[in-house]
Design a protein around this motif. Sequence first.
Motif, PDB file in Angstrom:
ATOM      1  N   PHE A  27      12.470  74.241   6.119  1.00 38.78           N
ATOM      2  CA  PHE A  27      11.796  73.223   6.920  1.00 38.78           C
ATOM      3  C   PHE A  27      12.768  72.557   7.883  1.00 38.78           C
ATOM      4  CE2 PHE A  27      10.589  68.747   7.429  1.00 38.78           C
ATOM      5  CZ  PHE A  27       9.368  68.901   8.065  1.00 38.78           C
ATOM      6  N   VAL A  28      13.932  72.176   7.383  1.00 36.25           N
ATOM      7  CA  VAL A  28      14.938  71.526   8.227  1.00 36.25           C
ATOM      8  C   VAL A  28      15.424  72.495   9.303  1.00 36.25           C
ATOM      9  CG1 VAL A  28      17.264  70.538   8.245  1.00 36.25           C
ATOM     10  CG2 VAL A  28      15.636  69.851   6.491  1.00 36.25           C
ATOM     11  N   GLU A  57      13.224  74.033  16.601  1.00 38.20           N
ATOM     12  CA  GLU A  57      12.194  73.563  17.525  1.00 38.20           C
ATOM     13  C   GLU A  57      12.682  72.432  18.416  1.00 38.20           C
ATOM     14  OE1 GLU A  57       8.811  72.461  15.239  1.00 38.20           O
ATOM     15  OE2 GLU A  57       8.151  74.519  14.981  1.00 38.20           O
ATOM     16  N   ASP A  59      13.034  69.280  17.319  1.00 39.28           N
ATOM     17  CA  ASP A  59      12.507  68.005  16.838  1.00 39.28           C
ATOM     18  C   ASP A  59      13.545  67.197  16.083  1.00 39.28           C
ATOM     19  OD1 ASP A  59      10.053  68.676  17.878  1.00 39.28           O
ATOM     20  OD2 ASP A  59       9.294  69.489  15.992  1.00 39.28           O
ATOM     21  N   LEU A  60      14.625  67.840  15.704  1.00 38.30           N
ATOM     22  CA  LEU A  60      15.642  67.206  14.879  1.00 38.30           C
ATOM     23  C   LEU A  60      16.998  67.659  15.393  1.00 38.30           C
ATOM     24  CD1 LEU A  60      15.835  65.524  12.224  1.00 38.30           C
ATOM     25  CD2 LEU A  60      15.938  67.670  11.009  1.00 38.30           C
ATOM     26  N   GLU A  61      17.980  66.761  15.342  1.00 34.05           N
ATOM     27  CA  GLU A  61      19.336  67.103  15.753  1.00 34.05           C
ATOM     28  C   GLU A  61      20.273  66.949  14.570  1.00 34.05           C
ATOM     29  OE1 GLU A  61      20.548  64.845  19.101  1.00 34.05           O
ATOM     30  OE2 GLU A  61      18.807  65.384  20.292  1.00 34.05           O
ATOM     31  N   GLY A 106      13.781  74.973  10.625  1.00 37.05           N
ATOM     32  CA  GLY A 106      12.705  75.109  11.609  1.00 37.05           C
ATOM     33  C   GLY A 106      12.642  73.928  12.552  1.00 37.05           C
ATOM     34  N   ARG A 107      12.804  72.710  12.003  1.00 44.27           N
ATOM     35  CA  ARG A 107      12.789  71.519  12.846  1.00 44.27           C
ATOM     36  C   ARG A 107      13.978  71.516  13.803  1.00 44.27           C
ATOM     37  NH1 ARG A 107       8.479  67.760  11.620  1.00 44.27           N
ATOM     38  NH2 ARG A 107       9.616  66.464  13.088  1.00 44.27           N
ATOM     39  N   LEU A 108      15.146  71.994  13.332  1.00 42.05           N
ATOM     40  CA  LEU A 108      16.317  72.079  14.198  1.00 42.05           C
ATOM     41  C   LEU A 108      16.085  73.065  15.336  1.00 42.05           C
ATOM     42  CD1 LEU A 108      19.214  72.039  11.584  1.00 42.05           C
ATOM     43  CD2 LEU A 108      18.785  70.315  13.333  1.00 42.05           C
TER      44      LEU A 108
END
Length: 67
Positions: free
Chosen positions: A37-38, A44, A46-48, A40-42
């Motif tokens: 999940f983390v 995309e 959405d997360l740094e 994938g967010r990185l």
Amino acid sequence: MSMAVVGLIVGMALGFAGYFGGFGAFLLVAALGAVGFVAGRLLEGDLEIGDFFRPRGGNGDGRRRPR
């Protein structure tokens, strides 16, 4: 894919892991799911990575404000 479908798939995967592999497999699947999940967010955007290392609040120097 809606979040409800994603939640259903994750729940089923954790259920199968818990039933067939025991509690250790359940924890392994849950931990790897969190890592995925983390990641994938990185990817995309959405997360740094810096979000994990920045101090919360304060004035940016790493020290806490007096109350």
